[in-house]
Enzyme design. Sequence first.
Site, PDB file in Angstrom:
ATOM      1  N   HIS A 186      86.737  26.588  50.249  1.00  0.00           N
ATOM      2  CA  HIS A 186      86.185  26.325  48.912  1.00  0.00           C
ATOM      3  C   HIS A 186      86.660  27.407  47.944  1.00  0.00           C
ATOM      4  O   HIS A 186      86.057  28.485  47.832  1.00  0.00           O
ATOM      5  CB  HIS A 186      84.652  26.308  48.997  1.00  0.00           C
ATOM      6  CG  HIS A 186      83.980  25.844  47.739  1.00  0.00           C
ATOM      7  ND1 HIS A 186      83.200  24.701  47.682  1.00  0.00           N
ATOM      8  CD2 HIS A 186      83.961  26.359  46.484  1.00  0.00           C
ATOM      9  CE1 HIS A 186      82.721  24.544  46.463  1.00  0.00           C
ATOM     10  NE2 HIS A 186      83.171  25.552  45.706  1.00  0.00           N
ATOM     11  N   HIS A 192      88.480  27.575  43.965  1.00  0.00           N
ATOM     12  CA  HIS A 192      89.049  26.920  42.779  1.00  0.00           C
ATOM     13  C   HIS A 192      90.298  27.689  42.374  1.00  0.00           C
ATOM     14  O   HIS A 192      90.223  28.896  42.120  1.00  0.00           O
ATOM     15  CB  HIS A 192      88.028  26.920  41.641  1.00  0.00           C
ATOM     16  CG  HIS A 192      86.769  26.178  41.987  1.00  0.00           C
ATOM     17  ND1 HIS A 192      86.567  24.871  41.629  1.00  0.00           N
ATOM     18  CD2 HIS A 192      85.670  26.551  42.696  1.00  0.00           C
ATOM     19  CE1 HIS A 192      85.386  24.462  42.078  1.00  0.00           C
ATOM     20  NE2 HIS A 192      84.821  25.467  42.730  1.00  0.00           N
ATOM     21  N   HIS A 204      80.665  19.181  45.138  1.00  0.00           N
ATOM     22  CA  HIS A 204      79.664  20.223  44.866  1.00  0.00           C
ATOM     23  C   HIS A 204      78.293  19.556  44.797  1.00  0.00           C
ATOM     24  O   HIS A 204      78.082  18.641  43.981  1.00  0.00           O
ATOM     25  CB  HIS A 204      79.928  20.902  43.521  1.00  0.00           C
ATOM     26  CG  HIS A 204      81.043  21.914  43.544  1.00  0.00           C
ATOM     27  ND1 HIS A 204      82.330  21.592  43.886  1.00  0.00           N
ATOM     28  CD2 HIS A 204      81.050  23.245  43.272  1.00  0.00           C
ATOM     29  CE1 HIS A 204      83.084  22.674  43.819  1.00  0.00           C
ATOM     30  NE2 HIS A 204      82.335  23.705  43.441  1.00  0.00           N
ATOM     31  N   GLU A 241      74.057  23.064  44.777  1.00  0.00           N
ATOM     32  CA  GLU A 241      74.262  24.411  44.211  1.00  0.00           C
ATOM     33  C   GLU A 241      73.183  24.592  43.134  1.00  0.00           C
ATOM     34  O   GLU A 241      72.479  25.578  43.109  1.00  0.00           O
ATOM     35  CB  GLU A 241      75.670  24.535  43.606  1.00  0.00           C
ATOM     36  CG  GLU A 241      75.966  25.909  42.986  1.00  0.00           C
ATOM     37  CD  GLU A 241      77.304  25.963  42.223  1.00  0.00           C
ATOM     38  OE1 GLU A 241      77.829  24.888  41.852  1.00  0.00           O
ATOM     39  OE2 GLU A 241      77.794  27.084  41.970  1.00  0.00           O
ATOM     40  N   ASP A 300      84.689  30.796  46.320  1.00  0.00           N
ATOM     41  CA  ASP A 300      84.512  30.005  45.100  1.00  0.00           C
ATOM     42  C   ASP A 300      85.518  30.417  44.009  1.00  0.00           C
ATOM     43  O   ASP A 300      86.508  29.741  43.803  1.00  0.00           O
ATOM     44  CB  ASP A 300      83.068  30.121  44.603  1.00  0.00           C
ATOM     45  CG  ASP A 300      82.548  28.874  43.905  1.00  0.00           C
ATOM     46  OD1 ASP A 300      83.250  27.853  43.920  1.00  0.00           O
ATOM     47  OD2 ASP A 300      81.424  28.917  43.366  1.00  0.00           O
ATOM     48  N   ASP A 301      85.209  31.496  43.312  1.00  0.00           N
ATOM     49  CA  ASP A 301      86.050  31.993  42.208  1.00  0.00           C
ATOM     50  C   ASP A 301      86.045  33.526  42.297  1.00  0.00           C
ATOM     51  O   ASP A 301      85.391  34.201  41.487  1.00  0.00           O
ATOM     52  CB  ASP A 301      85.461  31.562  40.858  1.00  0.00           C
ATOM     53  CG  ASP A 301      85.146  30.075  40.819  1.00  0.00           C
ATOM     54  OD1 ASP A 301      86.054  29.270  40.609  1.00  0.00           O
ATOM     55  OD2 ASP A 301      83.958  29.719  41.029  1.00  0.00           O
TER      56      ASP A 301
HETATM   57  N1  ADE Z   1      84.014  25.261  39.123  1.00  0.00           N
HETATM   58  C1  ADE Z   1      84.370  26.496  39.470  1.00  0.00           C
HETATM   59  N2  ADE Z   1      83.375  27.115  40.128  1.00  0.00           N
HETATM   60  C2  ADE Z   1      82.343  26.235  40.198  1.00  0.00           C
HETATM   61  C3  ADE Z   1      81.049  26.277  40.747  1.00  0.00           C
HETATM   62  N3  ADE Z   1      80.571  27.355  41.370  1.00  0.00           N
HETATM   63  N4  ADE Z   1      80.262  25.193  40.627  1.00  0.00           N
HETATM   64  C4  ADE Z   1      80.731  24.113  40.003  1.00  0.00           C
HETATM   65  N5  ADE Z   1      81.951  24.015  39.471  1.00  0.00           N
HETATM   66  C5  ADE Z   1      82.755  25.073  39.573  1.00  0.00           C
HETATM   67 ZN    ZN Z   2      82.967  25.714  43.625  1.00  0.00          ZN
END
Ligand code: ADE
Ligand code: ZN
Length: 327
Positions: free
Chosen positions: A10, A12, A190, A193, A271-272
């Site tokens: 996961h 992005h 997703h 969350e 994630d990011d």
């Molecule tokens: N796009 C990038 N990170 C995200 C996240 N944590 N939740 C939803 N969309 C995303």
């Molecule tokens: Zn995500």
Amino acid sequence: MTDIPKIELHLHLEGAAPPAFIRGLAQEKGVNLDGVFNEDGSYRFEGFTQFLRTYEAATAVLTGPEEFRRLTLAVLEQSAYQGVIYTEAFISPNFCGGGDLGAWREYVAAMEEAAAQAEREMGITLRGIVTCIRHEGPDAAKPDAICAAETKGDFVTGFGMGGDESMGVQGDFAYAFDLAREAELRLTTHAGEWGGAASVWQAVRDLKVERIGHGVQSIEDPALVDYLAEHEIALEVCPGSNVALGVAPDWKSHPVEKLRAAGVPVTISTDDPPFFHTTLTREYDMLADTFGWEDEIVRAVNITAAKAAFCDDATRDRLLKKLEPAS
Ligand code: ADE
Ligand code: ZN
């Protein structure tokens, strides 16, 4: 933990862009990114809505396939350095040609070229999960699914959805997910969350996904926890992201260990990562500090990830071999 081979499901692609990479491109192209960065050079945001805004603003410098080729290489370099051997990245036609199939093919070719180079030079494997963006609505998801179906192959193996989970319900996107399923793409979305356990139920029932992005709010519903365990629906858990965005108040109260102990197939991702000041190594270090995750658990979680990966069996076998402890 850098030395244990790791698998990330996961991530992005744009969200993994190192801030210096985005700043460098902005300078090259004369793009004004006022408001995107803090004074110390990190990404600036407070809370989820602003996070999505900063994320999308930063993508203004990613103007063509060549930029995505360079981005893919920069991200994989960063991951390989952390001992990651296999990554699945969310890639979106929204940022790559705006849903135009011809343009999308060029972006995919550029990302695939970078992936091949990274595999040769750094031993890291990349697969792409094409994602629609929930806050763009169900109509925008259709061309995304068509782009995904038309480029399905060795590199593009999955379809998913990110974005603002408060907009609509999972089932609004059933058309796009049905189309992707018919093209034999593997599915994730997703859920859980921000949208609670109800959103996870909708994801499995209405979109028939086989993995859930985050899914941590499943902990609110014991019947759902049992369902996920029984049906071996893997969660792509990103604890550092959840703490940074306020899904969980702190690491100690994060449900990841409760979910794992209940038999849910739990995997760990970032994630990011630059947005949340994390790396996959840091995630595991924090899990070791907070929940006492020993190397054996880390290895088991990565085996779970290999089994849940959207890849062919030969790749999966290769990953599982690499995860065997050296004797
Ligand atoms: N796009 C990038 N990170 C995200 C996240 N944590 N939740 C939803 N969309 C995303
Ligand atoms: Zn995500």
